[in-house]
Every structure is written in C-alpha cells, then in structure tokens.
Design a protein around this motif. Sequence first.
Motif, PDB file in Angstrom:
ATOM      1  N   LEU A 112       0.856  -1.175   0.000  1.00  0.00           N
ATOM      2  CA  LEU A 112       0.000   0.000   0.000  1.00  0.00           C
ATOM      3  C   LEU A 112       0.901   1.236   0.000  1.00  0.00           C
ATOM      4  O   LEU A 112       1.675   1.442   0.937  1.00  0.00           O
ATOM      5  N   ILE A 113       0.819   2.016  -1.068  1.00  0.00           N
ATOM      6  CA  ILE A 113       1.589   3.259  -1.178  1.00  0.00           C
ATOM      7  C   ILE A 113       0.615   4.408  -0.956  1.00  0.00           C
ATOM      8  O   ILE A 113      -0.314   4.599  -1.741  1.00  0.00           O
ATOM      9  N   LEU A 114       0.819   5.123   0.124  1.00  0.00           N
ATOM     10  CA  LEU A 114      -0.120   6.151   0.558  1.00  0.00           C
ATOM     11  C   LEU A 114       0.515   7.532   0.428  1.00  0.00           C
ATOM     12  O   LEU A 114       1.515   7.825   1.086  1.00  0.00           O
ATOM     13  N   ALA A 115      -0.047   8.373  -0.444  1.00  0.00           N
ATOM     14  CA  ALA A 115       0.449   9.741  -0.651  1.00  0.00           C
ATOM     15  C   ALA A 115      -0.508  10.713   0.024  1.00  0.00           C
ATOM     16  O   ALA A 115      -1.680  10.798  -0.346  1.00  0.00           O
ATOM     17  N   ILE A 116      -0.023  11.442   1.012  1.00  0.00           N
ATOM     18  CA  ILE A 116      -0.854  12.351   1.795  1.00  0.00           C
ATOM     19  C   ILE A 116      -0.455  13.791   1.486  1.00  0.00           C
ATOM     20  O   ILE A 116       0.707  14.166   1.654  1.00  0.00           O
ATOM     21  N   GLY A 117      -1.404  14.584   1.016  1.00  0.00           N
ATOM     22  CA  GLY A 117      -1.130  15.966   0.653  1.00  0.00           C
ATOM     23  C   GLY A 117      -1.069  16.138  -0.858  1.00  0.00           C
ATOM     24  O   GLY A 117      -0.861  15.181  -1.604  1.00  0.00           O
ATOM     25  N   HIS A 118      -1.262  17.379  -1.306  1.00  0.00           N
ATOM     26  CA  HIS A 118      -1.350  17.655  -2.747  1.00  0.00           C
ATOM     27  C   HIS A 118      -0.057  17.316  -3.486  1.00  0.00           C
ATOM     28  O   HIS A 118      -0.096  16.747  -4.586  1.00  0.00           O
ATOM     29  N   ASN A 119       1.113  17.662  -2.931  1.00  0.00           N
ATOM     30  CA  ASN A 119       2.373  17.415  -3.637  1.00  0.00           C
ATOM     31  C   ASN A 119       2.699  15.925  -3.711  1.00  0.00           C
ATOM     32  O   ASN A 119       3.153  15.446  -4.751  1.00  0.00           O
ATOM     33  N   ALA A 120       2.456  15.196  -2.636  1.00  0.00           N
ATOM     34  CA  ALA A 120       2.699  13.752  -2.657  1.00  0.00           C
ATOM     35  C   ALA A 120       1.745  13.058  -3.627  1.00  0.00           C
ATOM     36  O   ALA A 120       2.148  12.160  -4.378  1.00  0.00           O
ATOM     37  N   ALA A 121       0.479  13.482  -3.638  1.00  0.00           N
ATOM     38  CA  ALA A 121      -0.496  12.910  -4.569  1.00  0.00           C
ATOM     39  C   ALA A 121      -0.114  13.214  -6.015  1.00  0.00           C
ATOM     40  O   ALA A 121      -0.246  12.360  -6.900  1.00  0.00           O
ATOM     41  N   ALA A 122       0.361  14.440  -6.262  1.00  0.00           N
ATOM     42  CA  ALA A 122       0.787  14.816  -7.616  1.00  0.00           C
ATOM     43  C   ALA A 122       2.013  14.016  -8.051  1.00  0.00           C
ATOM     44  O   ALA A 122       2.166  13.704  -9.245  1.00  0.00           O
ATOM     45  N   PHE A 123       2.870  13.657  -7.115  1.00  0.00           N
ATOM     46  CA  PHE A 123       4.037  12.829  -7.439  1.00  0.00           C
ATOM     47  C   PHE A 123       3.585  11.469  -7.977  1.00  0.00           C
ATOM     48  O   PHE A 123       4.095  10.985  -9.007  1.00  0.00           O
ATOM     49  N   LEU A 124       2.606  10.846  -7.314  1.00  0.00           N
ATOM     50  CA  LEU A 124       2.094   9.560  -7.804  1.00  0.00           C
ATOM     51  C   LEU A 124       1.416   9.716  -9.155  1.00  0.00           C
ATOM     52  O   LEU A 124       1.584   8.884 -10.045  1.00  0.00           O
TER      53      LEU A 124
END
Length: 288
Positions: free
Chosen positions: A71-83
Amino acid sequence: MATFFGEVVVAPSRAGVDDEESAEEGCEETPEDREIRRELEKKREVDVRWTLKSGVPTESSADGLFVCSKLILAIGHNAAAFLSSFILDSVCWEVVGAVKLWNEWCRTSSTTNVLPTDSFCLFYCLISDPTVWLCQCSCYVAEDQQFQWLEKVFGCMRKEGLQVTILSTCPVADYKTQESTLTLPSPFLKALKTKEFKEQVCCPLLEQPNIVRDLPAAVLSYCQVWQIPAVLYQCYTDIIKLDTVTIEAFKPLLSSKVLKSLVKDVSESTKILKKLLITSESHNNIYI
C-alpha cells in the motif's frame, strides 16, 4: 512559588472553584444540544466506499478481507501529484475505493475525475497485480476522524504480508535542528520507519527531537502497533502550494524496491507533471 530546582509550582487554592462548579452546573446539556451534537458527529463520520469489480481477485475467501501486499499512501497535494506524475495512469491502474468525509477544513469530492487542487481520497489497484494498491489522500483528515479512517481502511485489509509506504510533506519551519533552517537545502527528505521495516531507506532517518503529526503519524503508529512493516518519507519544504521542486524531491524513491517496478516512462511523467501544474495554476487564478 518556586523550588530550589527552579521549578515553578502553583500553590493550591479554592479561589474561583466554587464559581466554576456553579457555571458547569448551569451549562448542563439540553435535549436540543444533544441532538445537535449527534447530528454533527454523524456529519463527521468517515465513509469508505469500495468499488471493486466482481472479477478482481482481491478478497480472501477465508475472512472476506482484501489481500494487499503493498500500500503506497500519498498524503497531501504534492505527494499525490508525485504519484499522478510518475506512477499512476488509466491503463495500468483502476479506482477501487474512495473516502468521503467532511470537516471544518475540507469536503471531499464524490467524483473520481479530480483536479490536483481538489480535496479527495481515492484508492487504486494495479490491474496486472491487484494486491498492489495506491492511495492519494489530498484531503485533511481531522484528529477526531483519523481513528475512523484507520479502522475503516485497514480494517478491510489482511495485515499479514502487508507493507506500507507513506509519502507526505510538511513546512521546513517544523524541522528541528541546531543550525538555521534558512541554510537547509529545502526541500529535503527524511524517513521514519516501524521496527518491522527491514529494507534500506532512500534518505536519512528523521533525527530526534523531530516528530511527525496528523494522518502520516496516525498511519505509522497504527502499523507499529499491528507490527506492519511501514516507512514514512516526509518532505520538508518551504512552499505550501503545488510545486514542481517539492514534487520532484520525492524522485529518489523511484529507485526503491517498492516503486521501481511501477515507474512509468520518465518523458511522459514530465509532461504529466507540467500539465498538472498548469491545471493547478489556472484553477487558482482569480480574475477581477
């Protein structure tokens, strides 16, 4: 008064106590207050909706839980944009769930066609290997909603064989160091891991007395309690909005064991990243 150790100690006193007790007695909860409180609690409930297709083999026949190896969890706009830029695409991944919540800071969108600036929390699984999951959580999960989020997300997954990777950002001003934060090469990555995580991390570990907070801390603590191998990569940045430099600060993670097999074409990733930022800028513009 103060002791000879220099500790300030407040002497006991009854002054004002009687008045406070009288005020508390006069503030007993009325039926209307209880109804308002119940309605507010109901409104703040975290709702997780799974949209898995019937043919996707992600459920264990024994206990009915989803089988998830990563499970790769991106929290926040910049982390989500990275994925979105370097991992996700509509060909290899499909949406399998969404979290709906409401609080003082955000209201999640009910659509899966979201903008980078939207508040949303979506789960995806890899079509070629449905045990690999991603989560983009750009919405703010309030402190009183974090336990619900954890229980309703991880409560649906088998914990055996699960490994969690968390990506998040926070202001560089929160980083505690003896040197001035003005001299730090912002943005930069620091890692924090559970005892069970045995793989090599992609950046230096977070030093004491630094701490993490909010949902990243809650997820990491949950994994520590349940003995789930987990690592948090926190990006310290001096820019709070969606930003190319902050997004690209996560790029060292592309060589990690969990992500290197999921990376899509780098040239395409650069185009997608530029498109995300253009969309974000146009969405944030205000014309008078």
